[in-house]
Design an enzyme around this catalytic site. Sequence first.
Site, PDB file in Angstrom:
ATOM      1  N   ALA A 192      17.431  45.209  39.148  1.00 34.26           N
ATOM      2  CA  ALA A 192      17.794  44.837  37.785  1.00 34.26           C
ATOM      3  C   ALA A 192      17.933  43.322  37.757  1.00 34.26           C
ATOM      4  O   ALA A 192      18.105  42.677  38.798  1.00 34.26           O
ATOM      5  CB  ALA A 192      19.101  45.514  37.411  1.00 34.26           C
TER       6      ALA A 192
ATOM      7  N   GLY B 255      17.533  48.444  41.341  1.00 29.12           N
ATOM      8  CA  GLY B 255      16.895  49.150  40.225  1.00 29.12           C
ATOM      9  C   GLY B 255      15.407  49.385  40.456  1.00 29.12           C
ATOM     10  O   GLY B 255      14.831  50.329  39.907  1.00 29.12           O
TER      11      GLY B 255
ATOM     12  N   GLU C  63      15.228  52.415  42.516  1.00 31.80           N
ATOM     13  CA  GLU C  63      15.634  53.527  41.649  1.00 31.80           C
ATOM     14  C   GLU C  63      14.519  53.903  40.670  1.00 31.80           C
ATOM     15  O   GLU C  63      14.284  55.079  40.397  1.00 31.80           O
ATOM     16  CB  GLU C  63      16.922  53.151  40.908  1.00 31.80           C
ATOM     17  CG  GLU C  63      18.102  53.039  41.876  1.00 31.80           C
ATOM     18  CD  GLU C  63      19.344  52.425  41.243  1.00 31.80           C
ATOM     19  OE1 GLU C  63      19.240  51.335  40.646  1.00 31.80           O
ATOM     20  OE2 GLU C  63      20.420  53.033  41.343  1.00 31.80           O
TER      21      GLU C  63
ATOM     22  N   GLU D  58      22.925  46.643  46.101  1.00 28.04           N
ATOM     23  CA  GLU D  58      23.938  46.320  45.079  1.00 28.04           C
ATOM     24  C   GLU D  58      25.301  46.000  45.666  1.00 28.04           C
ATOM     25  O   GLU D  58      26.048  45.188  45.126  1.00 28.04           O
ATOM     26  CB  GLU D  58      24.085  47.491  44.089  1.00 28.04           C
ATOM     27  CG  GLU D  58      22.904  47.701  43.166  1.00 28.04           C
ATOM     28  CD  GLU D  58      21.826  48.621  43.722  1.00 28.04           C
ATOM     29  OE1 GLU D  58      21.782  48.858  44.955  1.00 28.04           O
ATOM     30  OE2 GLU D  58      21.016  49.120  42.924  1.00 28.04           O
TER      31      GLU D  58
HETATM   32  C1  HXC Z   1      16.786  38.260  38.897  1.00 29.96           C
HETATM   33  C2  HXC Z   1      15.567  37.750  40.776  1.00 29.96           C
HETATM   34  C3  HXC Z   1      15.844  39.011  41.325  1.00 29.96           C
HETATM   35  C4  HXC Z   1      16.658  39.914  40.567  1.00 29.96           C
HETATM   36  C5  HXC Z   1      14.614  37.928  42.709  1.00 29.96           C
HETATM   37  N1  HXC Z   1      14.805  37.121  41.662  1.00 29.96           N
HETATM   38  N2  HXC Z   1      15.249  39.085  42.537  1.00 29.96           N
HETATM   39  N3  HXC Z   1      16.024  37.388  39.562  1.00 29.96           N
HETATM   40  N4  HXC Z   1      17.098  39.480  39.362  1.00 29.96           N
HETATM   41  N5  HXC Z   1      16.964  41.129  41.000  1.00 29.96           N
HETATM   42  C6  HXC Z   1      14.254  35.762  41.473  1.00 29.96           C
HETATM   43  C7  HXC Z   1      14.912  34.743  42.384  1.00 29.96           C
HETATM   44  O1  HXC Z   1      16.118  34.281  41.835  1.00 29.96           O
HETATM   45  C8  HXC Z   1      13.853  33.666  42.407  1.00 29.96           C
HETATM   46  O2  HXC Z   1      13.926  32.914  41.223  1.00 29.96           O
HETATM   47  C9  HXC Z   1      12.557  34.450  42.368  1.00 29.96           C
HETATM   48  O3  HXC Z   1      12.900  35.738  41.854  1.00 29.96           O
HETATM   49  C10 HXC Z   1      11.948  34.640  43.732  1.00 29.96           C
HETATM   50  O4  HXC Z   1      12.944  35.161  44.580  1.00 29.96           O
HETATM   51  P1  HXC Z   1      13.333  34.504  45.992  1.00 29.96           P
HETATM   52  O5  HXC Z   1      14.694  34.953  46.334  1.00 29.96           O
HETATM   53  O6  HXC Z   1      13.089  33.030  45.983  1.00 29.96           O
HETATM   54  O7  HXC Z   1      12.242  35.210  46.943  1.00 29.96           O
HETATM   55  P2  HXC Z   1      12.388  35.569  48.476  1.00 29.96           P
HETATM   56  O8  HXC Z   1      13.049  34.441  49.241  1.00 29.96           O
HETATM   57  O9  HXC Z   1      11.043  36.026  48.887  1.00 29.96           O
HETATM   58  O10 HXC Z   1      13.423  36.806  48.541  1.00 29.96           O
HETATM   59  C11 HXC Z   1      13.053  38.035  47.957  1.00 29.96           C
HETATM   60  C12 HXC Z   1      14.291  38.950  47.850  1.00 29.96           C
HETATM   61  C13 HXC Z   1      15.426  38.213  47.101  1.00 29.96           C
HETATM   62  C14 HXC Z   1      14.760  39.362  49.234  1.00 29.96           C
HETATM   63  C15 HXC Z   1      13.833  40.216  47.090  1.00 29.96           C
HETATM   64  O11 HXC Z   1      14.889  37.661  45.890  1.00 29.96           O
HETATM   65  C16 HXC Z   1      16.562  39.091  46.712  1.00 29.96           C
HETATM   66  O12 HXC Z   1      17.414  39.414  47.553  1.00 29.96           O
HETATM   67  N6  HXC Z   1      16.653  39.464  45.441  1.00 29.96           N
HETATM   68  C17 HXC Z   1      17.748  40.260  44.908  1.00 29.96           C
HETATM   69  C18 HXC Z   1      17.596  41.703  45.329  1.00 29.96           C
HETATM   70  C19 HXC Z   1      18.745  42.534  44.777  1.00 29.96           C
HETATM   71  O13 HXC Z   1      19.927  42.262  45.081  1.00 29.96           O
HETATM   72  N7  HXC Z   1      18.426  43.537  43.974  1.00 29.96           N
HETATM   73  C20 HXC Z   1      19.421  44.411  43.376  1.00 29.96           C
HETATM   74  C21 HXC Z   1      19.789  43.893  42.049  1.00 29.96           C
HETATM   75  S1  HXC Z   1      21.128  44.754  41.324  1.00 29.96           S
HETATM   76  P3  HXC Z   1      13.834  31.303  41.235  1.00 29.96           P
HETATM   77  O14 HXC Z   1      14.072  30.922  39.819  1.00 29.96           O
HETATM   78  O15 HXC Z   1      14.861  30.835  42.197  1.00 29.96           O
HETATM   79  O16 HXC Z   1      12.436  31.046  41.707  1.00 29.96           O
HETATM   80  C22 HXC Z   1      20.448  46.113  40.706  1.00 29.96           C
HETATM   81  C23 HXC Z   1      21.400  46.976  39.969  1.00 29.96           C
HETATM   82  C24 HXC Z   1      20.853  48.348  39.910  1.00 29.96           C
HETATM   83  O17 HXC Z   1      19.293  46.361  40.780  1.00 29.96           O
HETATM   84  C25 HXC Z   1      21.354  49.089  38.790  1.00 29.96           C
HETATM   85  C26 HXC Z   1      20.468  49.148  37.648  1.00 29.96           C
HETATM   86  C27 HXC Z   1      19.038  49.122  37.656  1.00 29.96           C
END
Ligand code: HXC
Length: 258
Positions: free
Chosen positions: A65, A109, A112, A132
């Site tokens: 998400a 998400g 999911e 999460e």
């Molecule tokens: C918003 C995101 C994002 C996310 C990545 N980005 N994931 N933005 N929401 N979930 C953005 C980063 O901020 C970054 O923006 C760009 O995408 C590229 O990501 P990087 O981190 O620079 O890439 P990388 O180093 O290759 O790392 C990839 C990654 C990491 C390991 C996937 O991005 C990451 O850990 N993302 C978050 C994963 C996460 O926690 N997902 C769960 C979310 S909570 P900029 O502007 O800096 O270039 C969730 C709740 C579920 O999903 C419930 C409802 C659906």
Amino acid sequence: MNESFVKVETRGRVGLLTLDRPQVLNALSNEVIDQLYDAIQAFEGDDNIGAMVLTGSSKAFAAGADISAMAGWSYMDVYKADYLGGKWEDLRRTRKPIIAAVAGYALGGGCELAMQCDFIIAAENARFGQPEIKLGVIPGYGGTQRLPRAVGKAKAMDLVLTGRMMDVHEAERAGLVARIVPVERLLDEALEAAATIASMSLPAVMMAKECVNRSFEATLDESLLFERRNFHALFATEDQKEGMQAFVEKRQPDFKHR
Ligand code: HXC
């Protein structure tokens, strides 16, 4: 005009949906889900479509998400809006099959959403996880429910509590992934699987999907009866006559999807 985050195409009787928000690794916002829902509804209502494929990019199916959007929300914001209800939830009522073609990250998400599809075909570089917990929250879009059903309690607890990712081989061994393919073959493999499904009798396909899903929701007694009644019902279709007659005559069936 609103930005488009979902590319919509057709390949014969297959509807292809591609998440297209590369700057944020296909992070899922309400807008993305609105667009996805509307596209799926259009395919649901299209008699020329028998199955769908949902995919992302080679780097990310979806990295979760949209964290930036959620960061400032309060309890009242998410509760009143019923965040992750509405169209997010309604996606699971899709009656035609949807295959998730996953390459790269399927996290939070994103994992999911892939699990909400009917099965997952994954590329060698796919990585799955429910991270999460690292953000101070928990999965909110089915992760604590669908993941244990797919991989069992031990691995689901491990993933949900530590937030670690699993690679595609672990995911396949655990039962989350149906097939593993090279990255460059992913879309073709998923489209071929969807085309095979779409070549079958659509009412049979839809009933088969309903019956398999019922196995997670009802007692064995109830779901066996549900299956048997659906099996009986298919004898009211033209396609059952055609399918069995074609076998007897040693030819390919010509299904009319009715
Ligand atoms: C918003 C995101 C994002 C996310 C990545 N980005 N994931 N933005 N929401 N979930 C953005 C980063 O901020 C970054 O923006 C760009 O995408 C590229 O990501 P990087 O981190 O620079 O890439 P990388 O180093 O290759 O790392 C990839 C990654 C990491 C390991 C996937 O991005 C990451 O850990 N993302 C978050 C994963 C996460 O926690 N997902 C769960 C979310 S909570 P900029 O502007 O800096 O270039 C969730 C709740 C579920 O999903 C419930 C409802 C659906």
